[in-house]
Every structure is written in structure tokens, then in C-alpha cells.
Design a protein around this motif. Structure first.
Motif, PDB file in Angstrom:
ATOM      1  N   PRO A  97       0.834  -1.202   0.000  1.00 31.26           N
ATOM      2  CA  PRO A  97       0.000   0.000   0.000  1.00 31.26           C
ATOM      3  C   PRO A  97       0.869   1.253   0.000  1.00 31.26           C
ATOM      4  O   PRO A  97       2.056   1.203   0.319  1.00 31.26           O
ATOM      5  CB  PRO A  97      -0.795  -0.119   1.295  1.00 31.26           C
ATOM      6  CG  PRO A  97       0.106  -0.888   2.211  1.00 31.26           C
ATOM      7  CD  PRO A  97       0.870  -1.838   1.322  1.00 31.26           C
TER       8      PRO A  97
ATOM      9  N   TRP B 157       1.826  -0.080   8.957  1.00 36.52           N
ATOM     10  CA  TRP B 157       1.363   1.297   9.142  1.00 36.52           C
ATOM     11  C   TRP B 157       1.697   1.857  10.518  1.00 36.52           C
ATOM     12  O   TRP B 157       1.500   3.050  10.760  1.00 36.52           O
ATOM     13  CB  TRP B 157      -0.158   1.364   8.936  1.00 36.52           C
ATOM     14  CG  TRP B 157      -0.595   1.173   7.523  1.00 36.52           C
ATOM     15  CD1 TRP B 157      -1.046   0.020   6.943  1.00 36.52           C
ATOM     16  CD2 TRP B 157      -0.646   2.172   6.499  1.00 36.52           C
ATOM     17  NE1 TRP B 157      -1.360   0.247   5.628  1.00 36.52           N
ATOM     18  CE2 TRP B 157      -1.126   1.564   5.327  1.00 36.52           C
ATOM     19  CE3 TRP B 157      -0.317   3.528   6.462  1.00 36.52           C
ATOM     20  CZ2 TRP B 157      -1.305   2.256   4.137  1.00 36.52           C
ATOM     21  CZ3 TRP B 157      -0.501   4.218   5.271  1.00 36.52           C
ATOM     22  CH2 TRP B 157      -0.983   3.583   4.122  1.00 36.52           C
TER      23      TRP B 157
ATOM     24  N   ARG C 200      -6.809   7.538   9.101  1.00 41.57           N
ATOM     25  CA  ARG C 200      -6.279   7.068   7.816  1.00 41.57           C
ATOM     26  C   ARG C 200      -7.465   6.603   6.979  1.00 41.57           C
ATOM     27  O   ARG C 200      -8.200   5.711   7.363  1.00 41.57           O
ATOM     28  CB  ARG C 200      -5.274   5.931   8.029  1.00 41.57           C
ATOM     29  CG  ARG C 200      -4.685   5.430   6.747  1.00 41.57           C
ATOM     30  CD  ARG C 200      -3.481   4.501   6.936  1.00 41.57           C
ATOM     31  NE  ARG C 200      -3.381   3.776   8.168  1.00 41.57           N
ATOM     32  CZ  ARG C 200      -3.708   2.491   8.338  1.00 41.57           C
ATOM     33  NH1 ARG C 200      -4.186   1.794   7.337  1.00 41.57           N
ATOM     34  NH2 ARG C 200      -3.536   1.915   9.515  1.00 41.57           N
ATOM     35  N   LEU C 201      -7.644   7.248   5.821  1.00 36.08           N
ATOM     36  CA  LEU C 201      -8.817   7.015   4.983  1.00 36.08           C
ATOM     37  C   LEU C 201      -8.424   6.458   3.624  1.00 36.08           C
ATOM     38  O   LEU C 201      -7.392   6.829   3.068  1.00 36.08           O
ATOM     39  CB  LEU C 201      -9.566   8.338   4.771  1.00 36.08           C
ATOM     40  CG  LEU C 201      -9.957   9.106   6.040  1.00 36.08           C
ATOM     41  CD1 LEU C 201     -10.500  10.476   5.676  1.00 36.08           C
ATOM     42  CD2 LEU C 201     -10.963   8.306   6.843  1.00 36.08           C
ATOM     43  N   PRO C 202      -9.263   5.601   3.051  1.00 36.77           N
ATOM     44  CA  PRO C 202      -8.978   5.107   1.702  1.00 36.77           C
ATOM     45  C   PRO C 202      -9.095   6.248   0.684  1.00 36.77           C
ATOM     46  O   PRO C 202     -10.006   7.077   0.765  1.00 36.77           O
ATOM     47  CB  PRO C 202     -10.060   4.049   1.466  1.00 36.77           C
ATOM     48  CG  PRO C 202     -11.134   4.346   2.443  1.00 36.77           C
ATOM     49  CD  PRO C 202     -10.502   5.073   3.599  1.00 36.77           C
ATOM     50  N   ALA C 203      -8.140   6.306  -0.251  1.00 39.01           N
ATOM     51  CA  ALA C 203      -8.149   7.399  -1.229  1.00 39.01           C
ATOM     52  C   ALA C 203      -7.729   6.940  -2.625  1.00 39.01           C
ATOM     53  O   ALA C 203      -7.488   7.771  -3.496  1.00 39.01           O
ATOM     54  CB  ALA C 203      -7.219   8.513  -0.746  1.00 39.01           C
ATOM     55  N   SER C 204      -7.651   5.642  -2.855  1.00 38.20           N
ATOM     56  CA  SER C 204      -7.161   5.133  -4.138  1.00 38.20           C
ATOM     57  C   SER C 204      -7.879   5.751  -5.327  1.00 38.20           C
ATOM     58  O   SER C 204      -7.248   6.113  -6.324  1.00 38.20           O
ATOM     59  CB  SER C 204      -7.299   3.608  -4.196  1.00 38.20           C
ATOM     60  OG  SER C 204      -6.592   3.012  -3.142  1.00 38.20           O
TER      61      SER C 204
ATOM     62  N   GLU D 202      -3.275   0.219  -3.356  1.00 38.69           N
ATOM     63  CA  GLU D 202      -4.170   0.809  -2.355  1.00 38.69           C
ATOM     64  C   GLU D 202      -3.457   2.053  -1.832  1.00 38.69           C
ATOM     65  O   GLU D 202      -2.286   2.007  -1.479  1.00 38.69           O
ATOM     66  CB  GLU D 202      -4.395  -0.179  -1.226  1.00 38.69           C
ATOM     67  CG  GLU D 202      -5.122   0.398  -0.035  1.00 38.69           C
ATOM     68  CD  GLU D 202      -5.033  -0.524   1.178  1.00 38.69           C
ATOM     69  OE1 GLU D 202      -4.969   0.013   2.297  1.00 38.69           O
ATOM     70  OE2 GLU D 202      -5.007  -1.752   0.999  1.00 38.69           O
TER      71      GLU D 202
ATOM     72  N   SER E 164      -3.864   5.471   0.846  1.00 37.18           N
ATOM     73  CA  SER E 164      -4.597   6.087   1.954  1.00 37.18           C
ATOM     74  C   SER E 164      -4.140   7.521   2.141  1.00 37.18           C
ATOM     75  O   SER E 164      -3.021   7.877   1.779  1.00 37.18           O
ATOM     76  CB  SER E 164      -4.353   5.317   3.253  1.00 37.18           C
ATOM     77  OG  SER E 164      -4.862   4.006   3.164  1.00 37.18           O
TER      78      SER E 164
END
Length: 188
Positions: free
Chosen positions: A4, A68, A80-84, A96, A98
């Protein structure tokens, strides 16, 4: 499992502040930067905030083994947010990705009691200049809100733990843009 990546938009753009692998320029769509304070930190710092029509430049870098822990500790006041789907980059793969952001419910404006540290801002601008040039620095200032928070001039005795030495031209660049946004710099 593929490695990631994180999207950094502040001090993480400055490669002297970390040793994460495969750093490269990227863009995050649907977000802006803002200076905020939260009860978890004594000073104001940068966060990403949702903003439909905005885009910010930054860096992505690999988090080997999806470990992480160290980065989560560094960014302890953030989620921590998903941003893909929101990150554009030049990689052949689609890892992936974040992004770290302070929860909106915890965001407060910077203040005299919770100023922006100039040593922190210096590190951010130094990174943007190295990666994106003078135009990238100008874009950083234009795509960041919260410049009405006071900025504590701590250059003589830096408080920011990852502060970096700056050349005279780098401090002049920061000072020029602070003047342009009408920022209030107070002595430490």
C-alpha cells in the motif's frame, strides 16, 4: 498482497522527514488542505478536507509490508482514509492508497494559543519547492485554507520535531508567500 501507499500533502512531501520507499508526485482530487487545531495537539497543523472541485498536489510513497504502525504514530491526530480512487499518479500498478485527515468533528481553527509553527511550514514549503518547484509552492499556498491563524516564528529555536535547515532563498520564499496571503507572524 501488494504494497500500500500513502498520499502526503504536507511535511510528508519533504523527503528529509521520512524514509518511505518509491516516493513520487501525485494529485488528490476532491480535497483541499487547511490549517486546523485539535485537542490532540498543542499547535495548528495541516489536514486534508473534502472539497468537491479542488485538487492538491502531494507525494505517494510505499508502506512496506503494510506496516502502518510508525506512520500512524506520526499522524496520531488523523484518521487514515482510503483514497485510491481520488489519487492520480504515474505508476503502472494501482496500489491501495490512503490519506490522513483530521475528523471534521475535531477540527478547530488555529489561534494565539494554538498557532502554526513556522518551522513546520518551512519544512512543508521546502518539500514542495524540491518536488514541484516555485509554481508548486505558489499552488500549495493557494490550495490551503486557514492562513488567518497566527504563525509562531520559531526558526531560531525550532519546536517542530522534524525541522530542517533552510537556505536563505528558502526562508525568503516562505516569507514572500506569507506576506502575499496576509499571514500574521508572531515572534516566539
Amino acid at each position: 498482497m501488494s504494497t500500500p501507499y500513502f498520499f502526503g500533502y504536507g511535511s510528508l512531501v519533504n523527503l528529509a522527514t521520512h524514509d518511505y520507499h518509491d516516493p513520487q508526485p501525485a494529485r488528490l482530487s476532491g480535497w483541499r488542505r487547511a490549517w486546523v487545531h485539535t485537542g490532540l495537539r498543542e499547535v495548528a497543523f495541516l489536514t486534508a478536507v473534502p472539497c468537491g472541485d479542488s485538487t492538491i498536489d502531494g507525494l505517494i510513497a510505499a508502506v512496506p509490508g503494510a506496516d502502518w504502525d510508525a506512520l500512524d504514530q506520526r499522524e496520531f491526530a488523523y484518521d487514515r482514509l482510503p483514497a485510491s480512487a481520488e489519487v492520480q499518479h504515474q505508476m503502472d500498478a494501482s496500489p491501495e492508497i490512503s490519506v490522513y485527515a483530521v475528523p471534521q468533528s475535531a477540527q478547530m481553527p488555529g489561534s494565539d494559543l494554538h498557532p502554526i509553527l513556522l518551522s513546520y511550514l518551512d519544512v512543508v514549503v521546502q518539500g514542495y519547492k524540491q518536488v514541484f518547484g516555485a509554481a508548486g509552492v505558489a499552488e500549495f499556498f493557494a490550495s490551503t485554507d486557514g492562513w488567518d491563524a497566527p504563525i509562531l516564528n520559531d526558526r531560531a529555536t525550532p519546536i517542530y520535531p522534524r525541522h530542517q535547515p533552510l537556505e536563505a532563498a528558502q526562508t525568503e520564499l516562505v516569507d514572500h508567500h506569507l506576506d502575499a496571503v496576509g499571514a500574521k507572524v508572531v515572534m516566539g
